[in-house]
Scaffold this motif. Structure first.
Motif, short mmCIF file in Angstrom:
data_model
loop_
_atom_site.label_atom_id
_atom_site.label_comp_id
_atom_site.label_asym_id
_atom_site.label_seq_id
_atom_site.Cartn_x
_atom_site.Cartn_y
_atom_site.Cartn_z
N LEU B 46 0.84 -1.20 0.00
CA LEU B 46 0.00 0.00 0.00
C LEU B 46 0.88 1.25 0.00
O LEU B 46 0.57 2.22 -0.69
CB LEU B 46 -0.94 -0.02 1.20
CG LEU B 46 -2.14 -0.97 1.00
CD1 LEU B 46 -2.74 -1.39 2.32
CD2 LEU B 46 -3.20 -0.34 0.11
N ASP B 47 1.98 1.22 0.76
CA ASP B 47 2.95 2.31 0.70
C ASP B 47 4.32 1.72 0.42
O ASP B 47 5.05 1.38 1.35
CB ASP B 47 2.96 3.09 2.02
CG ASP B 47 1.80 4.06 2.12
OD1 ASP B 47 1.53 4.75 1.12
OD2 ASP B 47 1.16 4.11 3.18
N PRO B 48 4.70 1.61 -0.84
CA PRO B 48 5.99 0.98 -1.17
C PRO B 48 7.17 1.74 -0.59
O PRO B 48 8.19 1.16 -0.29
CB PRO B 48 6.02 1.01 -2.70
CG PRO B 48 4.61 1.13 -3.13
CD PRO B 48 3.94 1.94 -2.06
N ASP B 49 7.05 3.06 -0.45
CA ASP B 49 8.13 3.87 0.13
C ASP B 49 7.52 4.68 1.26
O ASP B 49 7.03 5.78 1.07
CB ASP B 49 8.73 4.77 -0.97
CG ASP B 49 10.00 5.47 -0.51
OD1 ASP B 49 10.20 5.59 0.71
OD2 ASP B 49 10.77 5.91 -1.38
N ALA B 50 7.55 4.10 2.47
CA ALA B 50 6.81 4.68 3.59
C ALA B 50 7.34 6.06 3.98
O ALA B 50 6.56 6.97 4.26
CB ALA B 50 6.86 3.73 4.78
N ILE C 349 7.78 12.84 -9.77
CA ILE C 349 8.37 11.63 -10.33
C ILE C 349 9.53 11.21 -9.44
O ILE C 349 10.23 12.05 -8.87
CB ILE C 349 8.80 11.88 -11.79
CG1 ILE C 349 9.04 10.55 -12.49
CG2 ILE C 349 9.98 12.81 -11.91
CD1 ILE C 349 8.84 10.64 -13.98
N GLN C 350 9.68 9.92 -9.26
CA GLN C 350 10.80 9.41 -8.47
C GLN C 350 11.48 8.31 -9.26
O GLN C 350 10.81 7.49 -9.91
CB GLN C 350 10.30 8.86 -7.13
CG GLN C 350 11.43 8.53 -6.16
CD GLN C 350 11.03 7.53 -5.08
OE1 GLN C 350 10.62 6.42 -5.37
NE2 GLN C 350 11.15 7.95 -3.83
N LEU C 351 12.79 8.30 -9.20
CA LEU C 351 13.56 7.24 -9.84
C LEU C 351 14.36 6.54 -8.75
O LEU C 351 14.99 7.19 -7.94
CB LEU C 351 14.50 7.84 -10.89
CG LEU C 351 15.32 6.85 -11.73
CD1 LEU C 351 14.41 6.02 -12.64
CD2 LEU C 351 16.36 7.58 -12.57
N ASN C 352 14.28 5.23 -8.71
CA ASN C 352 15.10 4.54 -7.71
C ASN C 352 15.75 3.31 -8.29
O ASN C 352 15.32 2.77 -9.31
CB ASN C 352 14.28 4.23 -6.45
CG ASN C 352 13.18 3.24 -6.70
OD1 ASN C 352 13.43 2.08 -7.02
ND2 ASN C 352 11.93 3.68 -6.56
N TYR C 392 12.38 18.50 -3.52
CA TYR C 392 13.35 17.54 -4.04
C TYR C 392 13.71 16.60 -2.91
O TYR C 392 13.92 17.04 -1.78
CB TYR C 392 14.61 18.26 -4.52
CG TYR C 392 14.33 19.28 -5.59
CD1 TYR C 392 14.35 18.92 -6.93
CD2 TYR C 392 14.01 20.60 -5.25
CE1 TYR C 392 14.06 19.85 -7.91
CE2 TYR C 392 13.71 21.53 -6.22
CZ TYR C 392 13.74 21.16 -7.55
OH TYR C 392 13.44 22.07 -8.51
N SER C 393 13.76 15.32 -3.19
CA SER C 393 14.13 14.42 -2.10
C SER C 393 15.05 13.30 -2.58
O SER C 393 15.00 12.88 -3.74
CB SER C 393 12.87 13.82 -1.45
OG SER C 393 12.20 13.01 -2.37
N PHE C 394 15.92 12.89 -1.68
CA PHE C 394 16.84 11.78 -1.94
C PHE C 394 16.74 10.83 -0.77
O PHE C 394 16.68 11.25 0.37
CB PHE C 394 18.29 12.30 -2.05
CG PHE C 394 18.45 13.33 -3.13
CD1 PHE C 394 18.65 12.93 -4.43
CD2 PHE C 394 18.34 14.68 -2.83
CE1 PHE C 394 18.75 13.87 -5.44
CE2 PHE C 394 18.44 15.63 -3.83
CZ PHE C 394 18.64 15.23 -5.14
N SER C 395 16.72 9.55 -1.08
CA SER C 395 16.68 8.61 0.04
C SER C 395 17.58 7.42 -0.19
O SER C 395 17.93 7.08 -1.33
CB SER C 395 15.25 8.15 0.30
OG SER C 395 14.78 7.41 -0.79
#
Lengths: 287, 80, 400
Positions: B46-50, C349-352, C392-395
């Motif tokens: 449900l939340d793949p990236d919490a 959009i996010q790319l991982n 902008y976010s990075f994880s």
């Protein structure tokens, strides 16, 4: 296990790969130690010694699971898949190339039949003395499926287990592409009869080429009909794709045992399969 | 619109949601454990990236008049 | 494969499969009902920037989780926000006391650009996994130089119907204190007599249902009851040409209904579609609708792309006005842009990429556009409060 085994996996480093491989090999050797008929101290040998005595023998959870599975195969194959038929080995020696003694086969038949076994979990008893169980068509496949589970528990999601032709896919290559599995030609051992792409699931094959004997120009495979004691005259090879090696493996064996009715039986499973008949014709379904 | 009407509409909506779910439940085929490989995939959670989801919802919640729906908890903030 | 894509199931195959799966070691322990197998660290850095040189927030977040035995999992989570920039104070008349975007008649008054605040939040949680039930607790504290919040939550998840259905309940309590900081001679001084305490009780009822082997649905119902000082100590409202402090009712009940649908597309390399719809309503008269669509597209070599789009619309609170011509009987005044009627479009959009199933790196950007004109729900509001932000976010996620 008496057959070549291969592990293929993508791991973080070679140390990780070694650790997983060691764990898998230990697990497979453990299964062999518990269920080998060649080992005096195996659970199987103990069952074969004691289940014919009064009251039979009480078995552990794992053995009970294997017996339940064998019983399911017996029922679903209308009595053709029978783990009591291993005793026919005494009459058939596929290494020597000598024809069997028909009288010996006749004398063994009364000691064959799952209906001569009383299986009331956890207690097992033979109604006829001299009976023997053999997990030949189950143990290797069970080990392959367990190996795949171990992969997953170590966090590995891309890999393959090949235990003597019983193949279980853990997951596709890291780029998402499936594994290409070649199925050998039943008559020309160096040739691939067909190939199939699998990203998950398992495939097993059975054929008259593995161990066979020729008598008066006729080819006899190692898969024996428990009712006649003679090898089946069905397909040259059968390969089945299923979620687990255990299921794929027993489906192949049952299809071989069913002879000409094999493909009808496979159709009822809704599983993809490839069969080759003795004239070399290949039938591919649901693949 | 007064609060009573709004509350009534909310209750209707939840009843509708509940009915919808139970009807689906009744007629849907069983999905056996070994058929759940797709559902177990990370992108099917449900939340793949919490953490990312929490961050976005925190931003929305600070700039909008609504909150809730996704769960309970988290501390309030004096976000201006 | 027919093994998994045929909807008709064979009774023979079912019998064989059930007998096979009853054997030990045939199925890997699933994530849903057991603590994470490996210790895990999640970190995230994000930079939030509002249009018009308003607020800027840098957020550093880190979480670590660890399993102890087969039934217990712990998680620690820390967040630090560094906030700088200005923020709207009220809508006023043009004049020396109020500088900001104007339409000639009205002006959006901004605070001085001197705000600098830090928020530090920490929470510790534990999950206890039983056969079909998971129990969770979480306690934490969040503090700023003008706000503190102490909170705890408990939740339960109960899997039934052969794990096809999950019922969830949750309860949360928060005790907050709010005040205002003034800058006097370069020093931060607490403004006397402004602010107060508030308490929040929250509840959740949820159901998640597996529909088939490729889709699932979730419905959540949430309720929150806020009581105490619910106004904003920095905001003002212009009432009959006099600036009055923001003041709001002492209680607010909030209801939310969330419906979520997740679907796997096997033929598109197992891409997943996520659809969220939320209806929200509260006793201040704010109603909102939120619709969010995200798409998770796995690519080759562990890459994944996730575009998403979100639409939001809300009505204004009953007592909200950009400016007030006359006094109200109840004495509630707020020109807070968050209580106005408006709409917002957001997209990102996010790319991982995942390495060896152990390390995951992600980078993403989100844009948010709030406009009076995008609102479909009606209510009072002003275009002066229109703004946009980018984030902008990075994880980095690491499993050991």
């Amino acid at each position: 296990m008496g057959s070549p085994c291969e592990l293929g996996l993508y791991a973080e480093d070679s140390e990780m790969a070694r650790r997983v491989a060691k764990r898998i090999i230990d697990d497979a050797l453990g299964i062999e130690a518990r269920y080998s008929r060649y080992r005096e101290d195996s659970i199987l040998s103990m069952i074969n010694r004691k289940a014919g005595r009064n009251g039979g023998i009480e078995v552990d959870e794992e053995t009970a699971g294997l017996l339940d599975y064998a019983q399911t195969c017996y029922v679903q194959s209308d009595g053709l898949f029978d783990i009591t038929s291993g005793i026919l080995r005494k009459a058939w020696n596929f290494q020597s190339g000598k024809p069997p003694d028909a009288a010996l086969i006749e004398s063994l038949l009364p000691m064959i039949g799952w209906d001569r076994v009383v299986w009331m979990r956890p207690r097992l008893a033979f109604k006829t003395s001299g009976m023997e169980l053999d997990f030949g068509g189950i143990g290797k496949e069970y080990a392959a499926d367990r190996a795949a589970t171990l992969y997953l528990e170590y966090g590995i999601r891309h890999g393959v287990v090949n235990f003597g032709g019983d193949i279980k896919i853990i997951g596709p290559h890291p780029d998402g592409s499936p594994w290409r599995i070649g199925i050998r030609h039943p008559r020309q051992s160096q040739h691939v009869m067909a190939s199939i792409d699998l990203g998950q699931g398992a495939i097993a094959s059975s054929g008259d080429y593995e161990r066979c004997i020729e008598i008066d120009g006729r080819r006899y495979g190692h898969i024996l009909n428990p009712r006649t004691g003679w090898p089946v005259q069905g397909f040259a090879s059968v390969s089945v794709v299923a979620s687990h090696c255990l299921i794929a493996g027993s489906a192949c064996t049952i299809a071989m045992l069913k002879e000409s009715a094999g493909t009808d039986w496979l159709e009822e499973l809704w599983l993809p399969y490839i069969v080759a008949d003795d004239k070399g014709r290949v039938i591919k379904r649901h693949c | 619109m007064n609060h009573r009407t709004r509350l009534l509409r909310l209750l209707m909506l939840s009843a509708w949601a509940g009915l919808f779910l139970s009807s689906l439940n009744a007629c849907s085929l069983k999905v056996a454990p070994w058929e759940r490989g797709n559902l177990a995939k990370q992108q099917m959670a449900l939340d793949p990236d919490a953490l990312d989801a929490a961050l976005s919802r925190h931003a929305y919640g600070s700039k909008e008049g609504s909150s809730g729906g996704y769960g309970v908890g988290g501390g309030g903030c004096g976000c201006n | 494969m027919a093994a998994t894509n045929s909807t008709a199931t064979s009774s023979k195959l079912t019998a064989l499969t059930m007998a096979a799966l009853a054997l030990p070691g045939m199925v890997a322990k699933s994530h849903a009902d057991s603590p994470p197998a490996m210790p895990q660290i999640d970190t995230n850095f994000s930079r939030y920037e509002e249009s018009g040189n308003r607020m800027r927030i840098e957020t550093y977040q880190a979480a670590a989780s660890l399993a102890v035995g087969d039934n217990l999992g712990f998680r620690v989570n820390g967040v630090k926000d560094v906030v700088t920039g200005a923020s709207p104070v009220t809508i006023g008349r043009p004049g020396p006391s109020c500088k900001g975007p104007s339409n000639g008649l009205l002006v959006q008054c901004m605070s001085g650009a001197s705000i600098r605040d830090e928020r530090d939040a920490v929470d510790i949680g534990a999950n206890y996994y039983l056969k079909d039930v998971t129990l969770g607790v979480d306690v934490g504290r969040s503090s700023e130089n003008d706000y503190t919040s102490d909170f705890f939550n408990v939740d339960t998840r109960w899997e039934l119907n052969q794990k096809m259905t999950t019922l969830a309940t949750g309860f949360g309590y928060a005790s907050d204190s709010v005040w205002a900081i003034q800058h006097v001679n370069g020093q931060n001084v607490r403004e006397p007599g402004v602010g107060g305490d508030k308490s929040t009780h929250q509840g959740l009822l949820g159901i998640t249902q597996v529909l088939d082997k490729n889709s699932l649905i979730q419905a959540n119902l949430t309720y929150a009851n806020n009581a105490g000082f619910l106004a904003d100590p920095y905001k003002w409202a212009l009432v009959d040409n006099v600036y009055l402090r923001d003041s709001r009712p002492g209680s607010r009940e909030q209801y939310g209904v969330l419906l979520r649908y997740v679907r796997n597309f096997e033929e598109l390399n197992s891409a997943a579609l996520h659809l969220d719809y939320r209806f929200y309503s509260d006793t201040w008269g704010v109603d909102s609708h939120t619709l969010e669509v995200s798409w998770f597209q796995p690519l080759a070599y562990g890459w994944q792309l996730r575009p998403r789009i979100r639409y939001y619309t809300q009505t204004s609170a009953d007592f909200y006005q950009p400016i007030y011509q006359t006094a109200r009987l109840d004495g509630n005044y707020s020109s807070d842009y968050r209580l106005a009627g408006f709409g917002a479009i957001a997209g990102g959009i996010q790319l991982n990429k995942e390495f060896f199933d152990r390390l995951r790196l992600a980078g993403g950007v989100d844009f948010y556009e709030r406009q009076k004109g995008l609102g479909l729900s009606g209510g009072a509001g002003t275009k002066l409060d229109n703004f946009s932000y980018s984030m902008y976010s990075f994880s980095l996620n690491l499993k050991f």
